[in-house]
Design a protein around this motif. Structure first.
Motif, PDB file in Angstrom:
ATOM      1  N   THR A 140       5.011   4.231 -14.256  1.00 46.35           N
ATOM      2  CA  THR A 140       4.737   2.802 -14.057  1.00 46.35           C
ATOM      3  C   THR A 140       5.810   2.112 -13.216  1.00 46.35           C
ATOM      4  OG1 THR A 140       5.792   2.273 -16.177  1.00 46.35           O
ATOM      5  CG2 THR A 140       3.408   2.630 -16.197  1.00 46.35           C
ATOM      6  N   ARG A 141       6.698   2.894 -12.633  1.00 51.72           N
ATOM      7  CA  ARG A 141       7.741   2.344 -11.763  1.00 51.72           C
ATOM      8  C   ARG A 141       7.093   1.544 -10.634  1.00 51.72           C
ATOM      9  NH1 ARG A 141       9.690   4.733  -7.169  1.00 51.72           N
ATOM     10  NH2 ARG A 141       8.626   6.648  -7.748  1.00 51.72           N
ATOM     11  N   ASN A 142       7.600   0.362 -10.388  1.00 58.31           N
ATOM     12  CA  ASN A 142       7.112  -0.540  -9.339  1.00 58.31           C
ATOM     13  C   ASN A 142       5.701  -1.086  -9.593  1.00 58.31           C
ATOM     14  OD1 ASN A 142       9.492  -0.347  -7.850  1.00 58.31           O
ATOM     15  ND2 ASN A 142       8.778   1.478  -6.803  1.00 58.31           N
ATOM     16  N   ASN A 178       4.614  -3.819 -10.780  1.00 55.08           N
ATOM     17  CA  ASN A 178       5.171  -5.106 -11.181  1.00 55.08           C
ATOM     18  C   ASN A 178       4.149  -6.059 -11.795  1.00 55.08           C
ATOM     19  OD1 ASN A 178       4.001  -5.327  -8.669  1.00 55.08           O
ATOM     20  ND2 ASN A 178       5.476  -6.809  -7.912  1.00 55.08           N
ATOM     21  N   GLY A 219       1.915  -4.900 -13.901  1.00 49.08           N
ATOM     22  CA  GLY A 219       1.660  -4.297 -15.199  1.00 49.08           C
ATOM     23  C   GLY A 219       0.278  -3.693 -15.332  1.00 49.08           C
ATOM     24  N   GLU A 272      -3.402  -3.588  -5.232  1.00 44.87           N
ATOM     25  CA  GLU A 272      -2.139  -3.861  -4.551  1.00 44.87           C
ATOM     26  C   GLU A 272      -2.415  -5.020  -3.596  1.00 44.87           C
ATOM     27  OE1 GLU A 272       1.224  -1.470  -1.945  1.00 44.87           O
ATOM     28  OE2 GLU A 272      -0.535  -0.406  -2.665  1.00 44.87           O
ATOM     29  N   GLY A 287       1.429  -8.265  -5.987  1.00 45.73           N
ATOM     30  CA  GLY A 287       2.098  -7.044  -6.422  1.00 45.73           C
ATOM     31  C   GLY A 287       1.129  -5.920  -6.700  1.00 45.73           C
ATOM     32  N   ARG A 288       1.525  -5.047  -7.605  1.00 43.96           N
ATOM     33  CA  ARG A 288       0.746  -3.855  -7.965  1.00 43.96           C
ATOM     34  C   ARG A 288       0.352  -3.951  -9.432  1.00 43.96           C
ATOM     35  NH1 ARG A 288       5.214  -1.716  -4.719  1.00 43.96           N
ATOM     36  NH2 ARG A 288       4.330  -0.745  -2.874  1.00 43.96           N
ATOM     37  N   THR A 289      -0.961  -3.857  -9.689  1.00 40.97           N
ATOM     38  CA  THR A 289      -1.480  -4.051 -11.036  1.00 40.97           C
ATOM     39  C   THR A 289      -2.591  -3.054 -11.323  1.00 40.97           C
ATOM     40  OG1 THR A 289      -1.086  -6.435 -10.751  1.00 40.97           O
ATOM     41  CG2 THR A 289      -2.460  -5.783 -12.613  1.00 40.97           C
ATOM     42  N   HIS A 302      -1.775   4.439  -7.974  1.00 39.46           N
ATOM     43  CA  HIS A 302      -0.484   3.752  -7.834  1.00 39.46           C
ATOM     44  C   HIS A 302       0.576   4.680  -7.231  1.00 39.46           C
ATOM     45  CE1 HIS A 302       3.060   1.418  -8.721  1.00 39.46           C
ATOM     46  NE2 HIS A 302       3.477   2.284  -9.635  1.00 39.46           N
TER      47      HIS A 302
END
Length: 114
Positions: A25-27, A29, A31, A52, A56-58, A93
């Motif tokens: 789950t790194r990066n 952001n 969640g 993305e 951010g990335r979800t 991701h």
């Protein structure tokens, strides 16, 4: 037979997300978010989605879509399907972090554009 309520679904998804190794789950952001909606594209129920964008990335998990497919299934089936969906979306991701989209290309070959 189980019809998992949204609060129970969210609790289960949160528990499964908490069990993931932090490197996966790194990066991420934005969640991992369980949301009540259902999503259908190209005739397919979408259980989860990696997004993305400017925010951010979800990873999103769609309770309504799970309910459409698994309403009559025992809780164990829901848990396994949530776990599989999480791993699938986290693959998107990790590929995005690596600058590739192999899974996305494979999905498009199998299902067409969704």
């Amino acid at each position: 037979m189980t019809r998992l309520s949204f609060p129970a679904f969210r609790t289960l998804a949160d528990r499964l997300a908490d069990e993931l190794p932090p490197d996966l789950t790194r990066n991420l952001n934005g969640g991992i978010l369980a949301v009540p909606k259902r999503v259908k594209r190209g005739g397919y129920w979408i259980l989860g989605e990696y997004v993305e964008d400017l925010m951010g990335r979800t990873v999103y998990l769609y309770h309504g879509s799970f309910r459409e497919l698994f309403a009559g299934e025992p809780r164990e089936v829901w848990e396994e399907e949530i776990r599989e969906t999480l791993m699938h979306e986290l693959t998107h991701h990790l590929e995005a972090l690596a600058g590739v989209d192999d899974l996305g290309q494979a999905e498009e070959e199998e299902f067409g554009p969704l």
